[in-house]
Design a protein around this motif. Structure first.
Motif, PDB file in Angstrom:
ATOM      1  N   GLY A   1      68.378 -17.140  12.013  1.00 46.00           N
ATOM      2  CA  GLY A   1      69.041 -17.929  10.976  1.00 46.00           C
ATOM      3  C   GLY A   1      68.125 -18.724  10.072  1.00 46.00           C
ATOM      4  N   LEU A   2      66.911 -18.222   9.847  1.00 47.21           N
ATOM      5  CA  LEU A   2      65.957 -18.979   9.027  1.00 47.21           C
ATOM      6  C   LEU A   2      65.462 -18.203   7.815  1.00 47.21           C
ATOM      7  N   SER A   3      66.292 -17.332   7.268  1.00 43.52           N
ATOM      8  CA  SER A   3      65.885 -16.597   6.067  1.00 43.52           C
ATOM      9  C   SER A   3      65.581 -17.527   4.905  1.00 43.52           C
ATOM     10  N   HIS A   4      66.219 -18.694   4.904  1.00 39.51           N
ATOM     11  CA  HIS A   4      66.034 -19.649   3.808  1.00 39.51           C
ATOM     12  C   HIS A   4      64.835 -20.570   4.024  1.00 39.51           C
ATOM     13  N   ARG A   5      64.089 -20.368   5.112  1.00 43.27           N
ATOM     14  CA  ARG A   5      62.965 -21.248   5.428  1.00 43.27           C
ATOM     15  C   ARG A   5      61.633 -20.494   5.482  1.00 43.27           C
TER      16      ARG A   5
END
Length: 236
Positions: A134-138
């Motif tokens: 869940g860290l595609s945005h990071r």
């Protein structure tokens, strides 16, 4: 059909370390066999040898006696360079304190072990690994810009992205609040199940230990309880 080889086998394992007070016997004749895909918790009081056992299994500490066989490879006879290559190719480690490289982004942290292994698709697999937690945005954020839970998710992605046969986790939620720790455990179990990875974790949390397939209890450097062995005895 040939017999299935265990993912991990310890035979007569001992570990003795030198200290200012003299020789200290840490592990005292441990025999253990773990099958591929099992989720194992290692529990016991402080000083019982849990973390030392993990270090030996991961090839980070050489045993004094006995044999350690992981992924069909006996570790005792390997050189330091060979042990480093073995860990790179077969073992993922999740530490309580994350151990991320502060000067690297999340993407670079996850890609690093695969880059060192010469994998041409290291960054693609790192992106996939971060997406899975869940860290595609990071991707382009540095550890100092991430919360503790996010840093541990990066550490999880780094451990699982190379698709190791064995994951070792030493108190992986020890520095996290209860809600964030629960998210990390769900992610870890999900990743292990998805990839068929053998998972061994040290924990003081009895609830977490009970969620594993099997619990190994240590005391004074010895295995004093093995829930899988106990269930098998009852079945007989």
């Amino acid at each position: 059909m040939p017999p299935v080889q265990p993912a991990l086998e310890l035979n007569g394992l001992t570990l003795t370390l030198e200290s200012a007070a003299g020789r200290v016997n840490i592990l005292k004749g441990i025999d253990l066999s773990i099958q591929a895909g099992e989720r194992i918790s290692i529990v016991g009081p402080s000083g019982s040898g849990k973390s030392s056992l993990m270090m030996v299994i991961g090839g980070l500490e050489r045993p004094t006696g006995g044999t350690v066989t992981v992924a069909d490879q006996t570790l005792n006879s390997l050189s330091e360079d060979a042990l480093a290559r073995f860990r790179r190719d077969h073992v993922g480690i999740v530490f309580q304190s994350f151990h991320l490289m502060a000067a690297m982004t999340a993407l670079e942290n996850v890609a690093l072990p695969m880059e060192l292994a010469g994998e041409a698709d290291a960054f693609d697999r790192a992106r996939d690994g971060l997406a899975a937690v869940g860290l595609s945005h990071r991707l382009d954020h540095y550890p100092g810009q991430l919360s503790g839970g996010e840093q541990q998710r990066v550490a999880l992605a780094r451990a699982f992205a190379p698709r190791p046969r064995l994951i070792l986790a030493d108190e992986p939620t020890g520095n996290l609040d209860q809600e964030t720790g629960e998210q990390i455990i769900r992610l870890m179990f999900d990743q292990a199940r998805r990839h068929g990875t053998t998972l061994i974790l040290v924990t003081h949390d009895p609830g977490l230990a009970a969620r594993c397939d099997r619990t190994i209890r240590l005391a004074d450097g010895r295995v004093v309880e093995d829930t899988a062995a106990a269930r098998a005895a009852l079945a007989d």
